[in-house]
Design a protein around this motif. Sequence first.
Motif, PDB file in Angstrom:
ATOM      1  N   MET A  17       0.000  59.516  47.119  1.00 28.78           N
ATOM      2  CA  MET A  17      -0.693  60.708  46.646  1.00 28.78           C
ATOM      3  C   MET A  17      -1.473  61.321  47.800  1.00 28.78           C
ATOM      4  SD  MET A  17      -2.239  59.460  42.977  1.00 28.78           S
ATOM      5  CE  MET A  17      -1.215  58.629  41.747  1.00 28.78           C
ATOM      6  N   GLY A  18      -1.341  62.644  47.967  1.00 24.94           N
ATOM      7  CA  GLY A  18      -2.034  63.343  49.041  1.00 24.94           C
ATOM      8  C   GLY A  18      -3.399  63.845  48.621  1.00 24.94           C
ATOM      9  N   ASP A  19      -3.826  64.938  49.227  1.00 20.93           N
ATOM     10  CA  ASP A  19      -5.176  65.449  48.988  1.00 20.93           C
ATOM     11  C   ASP A  19      -5.362  65.819  47.515  1.00 20.93           C
ATOM     12  OD1 ASP A  19      -7.686  66.658  50.543  1.00 20.93           O
ATOM     13  OD2 ASP A  19      -7.135  68.005  48.905  1.00 20.93           O
ATOM     14  N   PRO A  20      -6.360  65.255  46.838  1.00 26.37           N
ATOM     15  CA  PRO A  20      -6.491  65.447  45.389  1.00 26.37           C
ATOM     16  C   PRO A  20      -7.116  66.778  44.986  1.00 26.37           C
ATOM     17  CG  PRO A  20      -8.247  64.028  46.197  1.00 26.37           C
ATOM     18  CD  PRO A  20      -7.343  64.291  47.374  1.00 26.37           C
ATOM     19  N   SER A  21      -7.628  67.545  45.955  1.00 29.17           N
ATOM     20  CA  SER A  21      -8.262  68.817  45.617  1.00 29.17           C
ATOM     21  C   SER A  21      -7.316  70.002  45.734  1.00 29.17           C
ATOM     22  CB  SER A  21      -9.480  69.051  46.523  1.00 29.17           C
ATOM     23  OG  SER A  21     -10.473  68.074  46.274  1.00 29.17           O
ATOM     24  N   ARG A  50      -6.005  57.629  37.434  1.00 30.73           N
ATOM     25  CA  ARG A  50      -6.739  58.818  37.003  1.00 30.73           C
ATOM     26  C   ARG A  50      -6.231  60.072  37.715  1.00 30.73           C
ATOM     27  NH1 ARG A  50     -12.445  56.144  38.305  1.00 30.73           N
ATOM     28  NH2 ARG A  50     -11.094  55.445  40.028  1.00 30.73           N
ATOM     29  N   ALA A  51      -5.814  59.916  38.960  1.00 33.50           N
ATOM     30  CA  ALA A  51      -5.255  61.047  39.698  1.00 33.50           C
ATOM     31  C   ALA A  51      -3.901  61.454  39.124  1.00 33.50           C
ATOM     32  CB  ALA A  51      -5.138  60.696  41.168  1.00 33.50           C
ATOM     33  N   LEU A  52      -3.088  60.475  38.745  1.00 29.49           N
ATOM     34  CA  LEU A  52      -1.810  60.796  38.099  1.00 29.49           C
ATOM     35  C   LEU A  52      -2.052  61.523  36.787  1.00 29.49           C
ATOM     36  CD1 LEU A  52       1.252  60.658  37.799  1.00 29.49           C
ATOM     37  CD2 LEU A  52       0.989  58.338  36.885  1.00 29.49           C
ATOM     38  N   ALA A  53      -3.050  61.085  36.022  1.00 29.84           N
ATOM     39  CA  ALA A  53      -3.378  61.762  34.768  1.00 29.84           C
ATOM     40  C   ALA A  53      -3.803  63.205  35.004  1.00 29.84           C
ATOM     41  CB  ALA A  53      -4.478  60.998  34.035  1.00 29.84           C
ATOM     42  N   GLU A  54      -4.548  63.436  36.101  1.00 31.25           N
ATOM     43  CA  GLU A  54      -4.952  64.793  36.433  1.00 31.25           C
ATOM     44  C   GLU A  54      -3.734  65.638  36.813  1.00 31.25           C
ATOM     45  OE1 GLU A  54      -7.559  68.096  37.413  1.00 31.25           O
ATOM     46  OE2 GLU A  54      -7.455  66.468  35.953  1.00 31.25           O
ATOM     47  N   GLY A  55      -2.808  65.040  37.546  1.00 30.06           N
ATOM     48  CA  GLY A  55      -1.577  65.755  37.869  1.00 30.06           C
ATOM     49  C   GLY A  55      -0.809  66.137  36.620  1.00 30.06           C
ATOM     50  N   ASN A  56      -0.729  65.216  35.672  1.00 23.87           N
ATOM     51  CA  ASN A  56      -0.073  65.514  34.396  1.00 23.87           C
ATOM     52  C   ASN A  56      -0.761  66.675  33.679  1.00 23.87           C
ATOM     53  OD1 ASN A  56       2.141  63.729  34.086  1.00 23.87           O
ATOM     54  ND2 ASN A  56       0.767  62.031  33.639  1.00 23.87           N
ATOM     55  N   ARG A  57      -2.086  66.676  33.698  1.00 20.48           N
ATOM     56  CA  ARG A  57      -2.834  67.731  33.007  1.00 20.48           C
ATOM     57  C   ARG A  57      -2.525  69.102  33.612  1.00 20.48           C
ATOM     58  NH1 ARG A  57      -6.910  70.983  33.487  1.00 20.48           N
ATOM     59  NH2 ARG A  57      -7.409  70.311  35.607  1.00 20.48           N
ATOM     60  N   ILE A  58      -2.527  69.175  34.934  1.00 21.91           N
ATOM     61  CA  ILE A  58      -2.296  70.453  35.601  1.00 21.91           C
ATOM     62  C   ILE A  58      -0.850  70.909  35.423  1.00 21.91           C
ATOM     63  CG2 ILE A  58      -2.287  71.637  37.827  1.00 21.91           C
ATOM     64  CD1 ILE A  58      -4.461  69.608  38.711  1.00 21.91           C
ATOM     65  N   ALA A  59       0.084  69.966  35.569  1.00 18.93           N
ATOM     66  CA  ALA A  59       1.508  70.315  35.534  1.00 18.93           C
ATOM     67  C   ALA A  59       2.058  70.445  34.128  1.00 18.93           C
ATOM     68  CB  ALA A  59       2.305  69.254  36.295  1.00 18.93           C
ATOM     69  N   GLY A  60       1.329  69.933  33.128  1.00 20.55           N
ATOM     70  CA  GLY A  60       1.837  69.951  31.767  1.00 20.55           C
ATOM     71  C   GLY A  60       2.944  68.936  31.540  1.00 20.55           C
ATOM     72  N   LEU A  94     -14.547  65.527  42.258  1.00 17.36           N
ATOM     73  CA  LEU A  94     -14.283  66.459  43.340  1.00 17.36           C
ATOM     74  C   LEU A  94     -14.230  67.893  42.828  1.00 17.36           C
ATOM     75  CD1 LEU A  94     -11.431  64.542  45.213  1.00 17.36           C
ATOM     76  CD2 LEU A  94     -13.901  64.414  45.599  1.00 17.36           C
ATOM     77  N   THR A  95     -14.361  68.834  43.745  1.00 18.43           N
ATOM     78  CA  THR A  95     -14.247  70.250  43.407  1.00 18.43           C
ATOM     79  C   THR A  95     -12.851  70.739  43.784  1.00 18.43           C
ATOM     80  OG1 THR A  95     -16.596  70.614  43.812  1.00 18.43           O
ATOM     81  CG2 THR A  95     -15.164  72.555  43.829  1.00 18.43           C
ATOM     82  N   THR A  96     -12.152  71.281  42.813  1.00 21.40           N
ATOM     83  CA  THR A  96     -10.809  71.782  43.068  1.00 21.40           C
ATOM     84  C   THR A  96     -10.837  72.881  44.136  1.00 21.40           C
ATOM     85  OG1 THR A  96     -10.115  71.294  40.801  1.00 21.40           O
ATOM     86  CG2 THR A  96      -8.807  72.907  42.018  1.00 21.40           C
ATOM     87  N   GLY A 103     -11.887  63.071  49.361  1.00 22.58           N
ATOM     88  CA  GLY A 103     -10.480  63.416  49.215  1.00 22.58           C
ATOM     89  C   GLY A 103      -9.657  62.964  50.403  1.00 22.58           C
ATOM     90  N   GLY A 104     -10.199  63.111  51.609  1.00 21.27           N
ATOM     91  CA  GLY A 104      -9.499  62.648  52.795  1.00 21.27           C
ATOM     92  C   GLY A 104      -9.345  61.144  52.823  1.00 21.27           C
ATOM     93  N   ALA A 105     -10.398  60.425  52.416  1.00 21.85           N
ATOM     94  CA  ALA A 105     -10.334  58.967  52.396  1.00 21.85           C
ATOM     95  C   ALA A 105      -9.317  58.477  51.377  1.00 21.85           C
ATOM     96  CB  ALA A 105     -11.721  58.394  52.083  1.00 21.85           C
ATOM     97  N   PHE A 106      -9.236  59.156  50.245  1.00 22.07           N
ATOM     98  CA  PHE A 106      -8.260  58.822  49.211  1.00 22.07           C
ATOM     99  C   PHE A 106      -6.843  58.946  49.771  1.00 22.07           C
ATOM    100  CE2 PHE A 106      -5.471  60.694  45.889  1.00 22.07           C
ATOM    101  CZ  PHE A 106      -5.474  59.666  44.953  1.00 22.07           C
TER     102      PHE A 106
END
Length: 345
Positions: A17-21, A50-60, A94-96, A103-106
């Motif tokens: 997973m890359g930059d989460p913002s 949790r990041a995968l869940a956020e990706g799902n939310r954004i992408a539908g 984080l702030t989108t 985000g960089g450390a992630f």
Amino acid sequence: MAASQVVTGKPAIALAMGDPSGISLELLAKILTDKDVRAAANFIVVGDARALAEGNRIAGTRVELPLWQRGNAEPDFATGAVLLDLGHLDPATLTTGESSEAGGAFALRNFRTALNLGRDGLAEAVTFTPFNKHAMRLSYPKYIDEIEIITDELGGGPGREFNVLPNIWNARITSHVPLSGVSKLITRKAVLEGLMLTDRCMREAGYARPRIAVAALNPHAGDGGNFGHEDDDEITPGIADAKARGIVCDGPFPSDTVFLRAKRGDFDAVQTMYHDQGQIAMKLIGFDEGVTLIGGYRVPVCTPAHGTAYDIAGKGIANIGASKAAMLLAARLAVEARIRNGRAA
């Protein structure tokens, strides 16, 4: 994995997973629902549930992956992908659309972990969704690009970046250096080494005899010394050295026309002298298909050639064309490596 061991089934690819913002989490979710990508490879996704869940939310999307932890058991790819959950970031903190140290450390930890999977034979290629260079530097001040990190984790190298479109490759002698410092790095040796690595990486991708055009550094290829001497004194001898080693190459050609010739099919690749000399042409030709391949290591490393697109982050409109192409190229390179090493069924 012993070189003589025959390998069956789809190749295993580590996907960090890359930059989460930015758009990385959205791209991740969309990639993992693409039927062509899933048919081409199995995936070890590295990041945070949790990041995968956020990706799902954004992408539908509704991507659900079984968890896998490194240990004695290899990943079970019954569903085609597993998640290595490092549990190290809640994207809600984080702030989108804004770069951050967190985000960089992630992204950096995910990338190093994915590279380790490649180093240890658990993945046959490494891929990642886009990083943000500012965020990476906030978390790792020494960061310039991925090459140093790959060399650190995989050994060998140093590798080089290639930009890849379906019918044209672009290699470059220098990359992330100021334009003011380019000319002193254009040497006969550097040109030869660049052509040798380009020829090698393209052969590893299935080209039998790649045809490589070499771009000039100066306007009109130096115009006989009127506009600089590097083309005559360094680039031309480097090309001659490569030809003597059996590499199919020619030039130096003025950079304002060489990509036109490659686009019409005269060449399979263009070796340029600096970053934007090739990047501008390649992105104009195929922005939504461009892949960055970092070659020269024990496993190939692929990512989409575009960035984190903070301006459209969180909107669900990111185009997966380049990310899909990166996954498919990584899978192809892994399969070609099996064939080359006598490990394909």
